[in-house]
Design a protein around this motif. Sequence first.
Motif, PDB file in Angstrom:
ATOM      1  N   GLY A  28      60.410  -4.890 -80.247  1.00  0.00           N
ATOM      2  CA  GLY A  28      59.396  -5.134 -81.259  1.00  0.00           C
ATOM      3  C   GLY A  28      59.227  -3.925 -82.155  1.00  0.00           C
ATOM      4  O   GLY A  28      59.847  -2.872 -81.934  1.00  0.00           O
ATOM      5  N   PRO A  29      58.382  -4.041 -83.164  1.00  0.00           N
ATOM      6  CA  PRO A  29      58.204  -2.935 -84.129  1.00  0.00           C
ATOM      7  C   PRO A  29      57.766  -1.630 -83.473  1.00  0.00           C
ATOM      8  O   PRO A  29      58.245  -0.559 -83.830  1.00  0.00           O
ATOM      9  N   ARG A  30      56.839  -1.715 -82.519  1.00  0.00           N
ATOM     10  CA  ARG A  30      56.353  -0.499 -81.879  1.00  0.00           C
ATOM     11  C   ARG A  30      57.475   0.214 -81.142  1.00  0.00           C
ATOM     12  O   ARG A  30      57.591   1.453 -81.201  1.00  0.00           O
ATOM     13  N   THR A  31      58.294  -0.554 -80.428  1.00  0.00           N
ATOM     14  CA  THR A  31      59.413   0.038 -79.698  1.00  0.00           C
ATOM     15  C   THR A  31      60.425   0.644 -80.648  1.00  0.00           C
ATOM     16  O   THR A  31      60.946   1.737 -80.403  1.00  0.00           O
ATOM     17  N   ARG A  32      60.716  -0.041 -81.759  1.00  0.00           N
ATOM     18  CA  ARG A  32      61.696   0.484 -82.717  1.00  0.00           C
ATOM     19  C   ARG A  32      61.225   1.811 -83.317  1.00  0.00           C
ATOM     20  O   ARG A  32      62.006   2.753 -83.452  1.00  0.00           O
ATOM     21  N   VAL A  33      59.953   1.875 -83.683  1.00  0.00           N
ATOM     22  CA  VAL A  33      59.420   3.114 -84.249  1.00  0.00           C
ATOM     23  C   VAL A  33      59.463   4.234 -83.210  1.00  0.00           C
ATOM     24  O   VAL A  33      59.890   5.363 -83.495  1.00  0.00           O
ATOM     25  N   ALA A  34      59.009   3.925 -81.977  1.00  0.00           N
ATOM     26  CA  ALA A  34      58.992   4.935 -80.915  1.00  0.00           C
ATOM     27  C   ALA A  34      60.401   5.422 -80.602  1.00  0.00           C
ATOM     28  O   ALA A  34      60.626   6.631 -80.407  1.00  0.00           O
ATOM     29  N   ALA A  35      61.362   4.502 -80.565  1.00  0.00           N
ATOM     30  CA  ALA A  35      62.748   4.880 -80.277  1.00  0.00           C
ATOM     31  C   ALA A  35      63.313   5.750 -81.392  1.00  0.00           C
ATOM     32  O   ALA A  35      64.052   6.716 -81.124  1.00  0.00           O
ATOM     33  N   GLY A  36      62.961   5.453 -82.635  1.00  0.00           N
ATOM     34  CA  GLY A  36      63.440   6.262 -83.744  1.00  0.00           C
ATOM     35  C   GLY A  36      62.896   7.675 -83.700  1.00  0.00           C
ATOM     36  O   GLY A  36      63.626   8.646 -83.939  1.00  0.00           O
ATOM     37  N   VAL A  37      61.619   7.806 -83.373  1.00  0.00           N
ATOM     38  CA  VAL A  37      61.022   9.133 -83.243  1.00  0.00           C
ATOM     39  C   VAL A  37      61.670   9.887 -82.082  1.00  0.00           C
ATOM     40  O   VAL A  37      61.989  11.083 -82.200  1.00  0.00           O
ATOM     41  N   LEU A  41      63.645  13.574 -82.238  1.00  0.00           N
ATOM     42  CA  LEU A  41      63.189  14.712 -81.444  1.00  0.00           C
ATOM     43  C   LEU A  41      64.241  15.144 -80.436  1.00  0.00           C
ATOM     44  O   LEU A  41      64.460  16.346 -80.222  1.00  0.00           O
ATOM     45  N   PHE A  42      64.892  14.179 -79.803  1.00  0.00           N
ATOM     46  CA  PHE A  42      65.910  14.494 -78.799  1.00  0.00           C
ATOM     47  C   PHE A  42      67.086  15.229 -79.419  1.00  0.00           C
ATOM     48  O   PHE A  42      67.524  16.268 -78.906  1.00  0.00           O
TER      49      PHE A  42
END
Length: 458
Positions: A28-37, A41-42
């Motif tokens: 979902g959108p929240r997961t996509r945004v979190a994964a992109g961030v 950072l990684f």
Amino acid sequence: MTENLAPARPTTPPDTSVWPGLRPITPGPRTRVAAGVARKLFLAAVGRLEVTVHLEGRTYGRGGPSMTVHDAEEFFSRVGRHQLIGFGEAYLTGAWDAEDLGGFLTVLAAEMTDLVPQSLQRFRALVVKRPPRWQRSSKKNARSNIAHHYDLSNDLFRLFLDSTLSYSAALWPTGVVAQDDDLSHRQHHPLPSRLVAASPGTVDAATLADAQGTKIERLLDAAGVGAGSRVLEIGTGWGELAIRAARRGATVHSVTLSREQLALARERVADAGYADRVSIDLCDYRDVEGTYDAIVSVEMIEAVGADYWPVYFSTIDSRLAPGGKVAIQAITMRHDRMLATRNTYTWIHKYIFPGGLLPSVEAIDDVTRRHTSLRLTERFQFGQHYAETLRLWDEAFLDRRDEVLALGFDEVFCRMWHFYLEYSRAGFASGYIDDYQLVLSRPHEAASGTQLGEEAVA
């Protein structure tokens, strides 16, 4: 070497009825945004570290222990949604792997405070999860917290521990830097005041039981345990310290919250011939009665929790006889890191040690000054020796993997345990966490004679 024995990447999905935390991350959108961030950072972090990261056909990092990301979408989704818990869970599912897991994690642990840019760390409290209330180490919860780990199976621990069944840092006298004359009064187990920390590969499994004995004898010496001493042990383990104290002529009352450890410790004490000198009870430290000349505890304070440190030390204070000493072995963190992370729910809390918190030496000094008549009079540092202890445990665990599976544990458990042991080893090897033997006493009651001074492992 450990890396050659490491568990293979899983070929089937984990049983999420057993491991609910390993369910696929909801898209979902929240997961996509979190994964992109998480990805940004990684890659920024590993780009300045001495590691080698293989990801989607490219190589990142400045060279060093290698990591391979097998499933980038899962890896970054888990890290993005659950931070370091997700990092560990992604290892359990096989989304990433490392040939030398301990070596890779050591590099990360050494840079832990700067993995996330300082400008973003002020938002940390908004992102990280807080420990659940049901894991707080109250009298109601403490037994289930302990059972989660220590009641897994005595047979499991026998597979990778040495013959003393000691589950704490061993102490190898790998080299003498200086010998203090004021330590000559130690009759039972004299040691140099400062030791050179064990370097990787300089100790082996054949010496582990002796090194565990050295650690225990040193703690008993520090507490002044001898013939006629009345000893309280908080946290029995499997009985080795109680046996050694009884061998000195002491009488020992040991308390534990682990039913598995209770049964085997009593058996070992009886087999050693000291059932008349050692009593072991299933009892919370808060319920102990009586007074004792010496109170000892090995790596139990980590399970107490900051909310209960005043109660823990006040109880010890009230149980210590005049002129007595307290000797505690404690895994510690730097004070600033303890303050920064004390309200953080971690992978270790979720999978290994519910309700725990590593204290700092400063916190122990402060809480005892504010809540007790006890004062910290000696500190002995040997965290690097724990790194070697954990290396040997992990090698033994991996070498006996088939026997672990035969006990009924699954592949995810084997992978989890390997990650736990190497994650812990990395903390000690990097200096992010440490280990101390600490002595507390009442200065106005100090017996005549030379006080033990501060010692350190070089």
